[in-house]
Design a protein around this motif. Structure first.
Motif, mmCIF file in Angstrom:
data_model
loop_
_atom_site.group_PDB
_atom_site.id
_atom_site.type_symbol
_atom_site.label_atom_id
_atom_site.label_comp_id
_atom_site.label_asym_id
_atom_site.label_seq_id
_atom_site.Cartn_x
_atom_site.Cartn_y
_atom_site.Cartn_z
ATOM 1 N N LEU A 169 5.909 -4.035 7.483
ATOM 2 C CA LEU A 169 5.157 -4.582 6.358
ATOM 3 C C LEU A 169 3.672 -4.745 6.688
ATOM 4 O O LEU A 169 2.813 -4.424 5.860
ATOM 5 N N GLY A 170 3.364 -5.220 7.901
ATOM 6 C CA GLY A 170 1.974 -5.469 8.266
ATOM 7 C C GLY A 170 1.120 -4.220 8.274
ATOM 8 O O GLY A 170 -0.107 -4.296 8.115
ATOM 9 N N LYS A 171 1.732 -3.072 8.461
ATOM 10 C CA LYS A 171 1.009 -1.797 8.440
ATOM 11 C C LYS A 171 1.028 -1.183 7.050
ATOM 12 O O LYS A 171 -0.007 -0.788 6.503
ATOM 13 N N LEU A 172 2.225 -1.127 6.443
ATOM 14 C CA LEU A 172 2.353 -0.404 5.178
ATOM 15 C C LEU A 172 1.796 -1.180 3.987
ATOM 16 O O LEU A 172 1.518 -0.574 2.943
ATOM 17 N N ILE A 173 1.618 -2.498 4.114
ATOM 18 C CA ILE A 173 1.043 -3.262 3.007
ATOM 19 C C ILE A 173 -0.310 -2.690 2.607
ATOM 20 O O ILE A 173 -0.711 -2.749 1.436
ATOM 21 N N LYS A 174 -1.011 -2.097 3.555
ATOM 22 C CA LYS A 174 -2.333 -1.544 3.251
ATOM 23 C C LYS A 174 -2.243 -0.365 2.289
ATOM 24 O O LYS A 174 -3.149 -0.138 1.481
ATOM 25 N N ILE A 175 -1.128 0.402 2.370
ATOM 26 C CA ILE A 175 -0.937 1.509 1.440
ATOM 27 C C ILE A 175 -0.884 0.991 0.005
ATOM 28 O O ILE A 175 -1.406 1.633 -0.917
ATOM 29 N N ALA A 176 -0.276 -0.177 -0.178
ATOM 30 C CA ALA A 176 -0.187 -0.766 -1.523
ATOM 31 C C ALA A 176 -1.558 -1.101 -2.084
ATOM 32 O O ALA A 176 -1.714 -1.302 -3.286
ATOM 33 N N GLY A 177 -2.557 -1.166 -1.212
ATOM 34 C CA GLY A 177 -3.937 -1.399 -1.640
ATOM 35 C C GLY A 177 -4.775 -0.145 -1.616
ATOM 36 O O GLY A 177 -6.008 -0.222 -1.733
ATOM 37 N N PHE B 13 -5.481 4.152 3.544
ATOM 38 C CA PHE B 13 -4.667 5.128 4.261
ATOM 39 C C PHE B 13 -5.155 5.395 5.684
ATOM 40 O O PHE B 13 -4.605 6.233 6.379
ATOM 41 N N HIS B 14 -6.196 4.687 6.105
ATOM 42 C CA HIS B 14 -6.545 4.599 7.523
ATOM 43 C C HIS B 14 -6.359 3.130 7.846
ATOM 44 O O HIS B 14 -7.154 2.282 7.450
ATOM 45 N N THR B 15 -5.277 2.803 8.572
ATOM 46 C CA THR B 15 -4.798 1.421 8.611
ATOM 47 C C THR B 15 -5.291 0.599 9.799
ATOM 48 O O THR B 15 -4.825 -0.522 10.004
ATOM 49 N N ARG C 213 -4.628 -7.446 4.492
ATOM 50 C CA ARG C 213 -3.182 -7.574 4.339
ATOM 51 C C ARG C 213 -2.799 -8.749 3.434
ATOM 52 O O ARG C 213 -1.993 -8.590 2.516
ATOM 53 N N ASN C 214 -3.357 -9.910 3.707
ATOM 54 C CA ASN C 214 -3.014 -11.086 2.897
ATOM 55 C C ASN C 214 -3.424 -10.903 1.446
ATOM 56 O O ASN C 214 -2.664 -11.230 0.527
ATOM 57 N N GLU C 215 -4.628 -10.387 1.242
ATOM 58 C CA GLU C 215 -5.140 -10.223 -0.113
ATOM 59 C C GLU C 215 -4.275 -9.256 -0.921
ATOM 60 O O GLU C 215 -3.968 -9.506 -2.099
ATOM 61 N N ILE C 216 -3.874 -8.149 -0.291
ATOM 62 C CA ILE C 216 -3.068 -7.152 -1.003
ATOM 63 C C ILE C 216 -1.684 -7.711 -1.314
ATOM 64 O O ILE C 216 -1.193 -7.611 -2.442
ATOM 65 N N MET C 217 -1.057 -8.318 -0.305
ATOM 66 C CA MET C 217 0.288 -8.848 -0.525
ATOM 67 C C MET C 217 0.274 -9.975 -1.548
ATOM 68 O O MET C 217 1.133 -10.039 -2.446
ATOM 69 N N ALA C 218 -0.693 -10.876 -1.438
ATOM 70 C CA ALA C 218 -0.762 -12.015 -2.351
ATOM 71 C C ALA C 218 -0.997 -11.567 -3.785
ATOM 72 O O ALA C 218 -0.365 -12.081 -4.722
ATOM 73 N N THR D 169 5.497 0.319 -5.205
ATOM 74 C CA THR D 169 4.038 0.346 -5.353
ATOM 75 C C THR D 169 3.410 1.210 -4.269
ATOM 76 O O THR D 169 2.495 2.009 -4.535
ATOM 77 N N MET D 170 3.907 1.075 -3.026
ATOM 78 C CA MET D 170 3.424 1.908 -1.922
ATOM 79 C C MET D 170 3.694 3.379 -2.204
ATOM 80 O O MET D 170 2.840 4.248 -1.955
ATOM 81 N N LYS D 171 4.888 3.672 -2.704
ATOM 82 C CA LYS D 171 5.249 5.056 -3.033
ATOM 83 C C LYS D 171 4.276 5.641 -4.056
ATOM 84 O O LYS D 171 3.765 6.758 -3.879
ATOM 85 N N LYS D 172 3.994 4.880 -5.116
ATOM 86 C CA LYS D 172 3.098 5.371 -6.171
ATOM 87 C C LYS D 172 1.695 5.614 -5.635
ATOM 88 O O LYS D 172 1.067 6.630 -5.961
ATOM 89 N N ARG D 173 1.182 4.679 -4.807
ATOM 90 C CA ARG D 173 -0.164 4.858 -4.255
ATOM 91 C C ARG D 173 -0.227 6.056 -3.325
ATOM 92 O O ARG D 173 -1.219 6.798 -3.312
ATOM 93 N N ALA D 174 0.825 6.261 -2.518
ATOM 94 C CA ALA D 174 0.844 7.398 -1.598
ATOM 95 C C ALA D 174 0.908 8.715 -2.358
ATOM 96 O O ALA D 174 0.210 9.685 -2.020
ATOM 97 N N GLU D 175 1.714 8.774 -3.386
ATOM 98 C CA GLU D 175 1.827 10.012 -4.168
ATOM 99 C C GLU D 175 0.558 10.279 -4.968
ATOM 100 O O GLU D 175 0.173 11.435 -5.169
ATOM 101 N N LEU D 176 -0.104 9.214 -5.417
ATOM 102 C CA LEU D 176 -1.399 9.375 -6.072
ATOM 103 C C LEU D 176 -2.419 9.928 -5.088
ATOM 104 O O LEU D 176 -3.220 10.814 -5.426
ATOM 105 N N TYR D 177 -2.390 9.422 -3.854
ATOM 106 C CA TYR D 177 -3.277 9.906 -2.794
ATOM 107 C C TYR D 177 -3.056 11.405 -2.558
ATOM 108 O O TYR D 177 -3.991 12.153 -2.278
#
Length: 369
Positions: free
Chosen positions: A258-266, A269-271, A279-284, A325-333
């Motif tokens: 989670l601590g790494k992949l949460i960044k994808i949700a934001g 893609f360079h983590t 991390r906190n801002e994206i998850m919150a 959400t991570m899946k959608k952002r990655a596929e958009l990327y």
């Protein structure tokens, strides 16, 4: 496009702070037991392989010994490269092995880390290494107290994220493998692509990506994935997705903490934390959008780590929402050129969530290979 014919410079591996601490602890106890100097000591790594370290600045008397070694981080740009790691040892009543954090070893003051609040910042794997190394030379029935110190630790720690994590007074003793692998950016990128090339050469168009050691180990132990077929991405998740597209891969499953992949949700893609650490801002923000739980939002924002933040999520369905959400952002990327699935992990909770096709793709890869 990176040519498959590119020659890759062999970079020198180094040793973790945990390996160095194990070496001086073992040497100090050996000299206390045998009352004789040694110049080198052998340490067994978690993999079972052995390394030999040089021991210097030793002193012995009947009641206490001390010694040091110089950390060699190889070709990795590690701020602790060249640091002096020290240990002193003395007998104690009973038959316990007591490890003390001395000067330059940080102390944990906030929850959510692998080490409990109030304890020296010596992570579980290196702590186990240190104790096992001592046990190899300590006679049965004897007890010993070993103090680990890093004289320049407090100064060096200012260049790390320890102060933000609530680790005060020095460095952390880290290392899950005992070995530091070089992190020179271009060389590391090239080495990551080599593994993708190998899989592509076998004719496969599906791949499993893992940012690091924890997710790779989890995949092996819980998802029945052979490590040989896992492609490490390190912090370069976006770069590796681009390479997968270039090599005509069709599907990728990213297995990660989670601590790494949460960044994808934001959309990051360079983590590496130096590039982006929200991390906190994206998850919150995602949690509030999902739950409208204002109290949970505040608690996640104040969390020391994402592991701590997990305890403030009241509805487990959030993890599926987040993984998708991570899946959608990655596929958009990837502009729709690659199907991306997610397996989301936590060190404490284990498997948090998977997107709909993740496990079926993993099973297909497993059976095909």
């Amino acid at each position: 496009m990176i040519s498959k014919e590119t020659e890759h410079k062999e970079l020198k591996n180094g040793l973790t702070t945990g390996t160095c601490a194990s070496a001086v602890a073992k040497a100090a106890v050996y000299m206390l037991v045998n009352q004789e100097m040694i110049k080198h000591v052998a340490i067994t790594l978690p993999s079972g392989s052995e390394v030999i370290l040089e021991i210097n600045d030793s002193s012995i008397n009947k009641n206490q010994t001390q010694c040091a070694t110089i950390k060699d981080a190889g070709d990795d740009p590690d701020i602790t490269h060249g640091a002096t790691i020290c240990a002193s040892a003395k007998f104690i009543d009973g038959n316990d092995i007591k490890i003390i954090g001395g000067k330059g070893i940080g102390r944990v003051t906030k929850p959510g880390l692998a080490v409990e609040v109030g304890q020296p910042a010596i992570n579980p794997v290196p702590l186990k290494m240190i104790k096992q190394s001592i046990a190899e030379v300590l006679p049965k029935g004897k007890g010993v107290a070993v103090e680990i110190s890093i004289p320049e630790g407090e100064k060096l720690a200012k260049k790390t994220f320890n102060p933000q994590l609530g680790i005060v007074g020095g460095l952390s003793v880290l290392g899950t493998t005992g070995i530091v692998k070089p992190m020179s950016e271009e060389a590391l990128k090239d080495s990551l692509v080599v593994k993708l090339n190998q899989i592509e050469a076998y004719g496969f168009k599906e791949a499993i990506f893992s940012p690091g050691n924890y997710s790779t180990s989890f995949s092996k132990e819980n998802l029945n994935i052979n490590e040989e077929w896992v492609v490490l991405t390190s912090n370069y998740i976006g770069f590796m997705l681009e390479q997968a597209i270039i090599q005509n891969f069709k599907k990728v499953v990213i297995v990660g903490h989670l601590g790494k992949l949460i960044k994808i949700a934001g959309g990051i893609f360079h983590t590496h934390s130096r590039i982006a650490d929200a991390r906190n801002e994206i998850m919150a923000s995602h949690y509030f959008k999902f739950s409208k739980d204002a109290e949970g939002f505040d608690l996640i924002m104040q969390s020391n780590t994402t592991e701590e933040a997990i305890s403030f999520v009241k509805d487990a369905a959030f993890w599926n929402y987040l993984a998708n959400t991570m899946k959608k952002r990655a596929e958009l990327y990837c502009h729709g050129d690659l199907e991306v699935e997610i397996v989301l992990l936590s060190q404490k909770a284990g498997l948090l969530a998977t997107t709909s096709e993740a496990l079926s793709i993993i099973n297909h890869i497993h059976h095909e290979k």
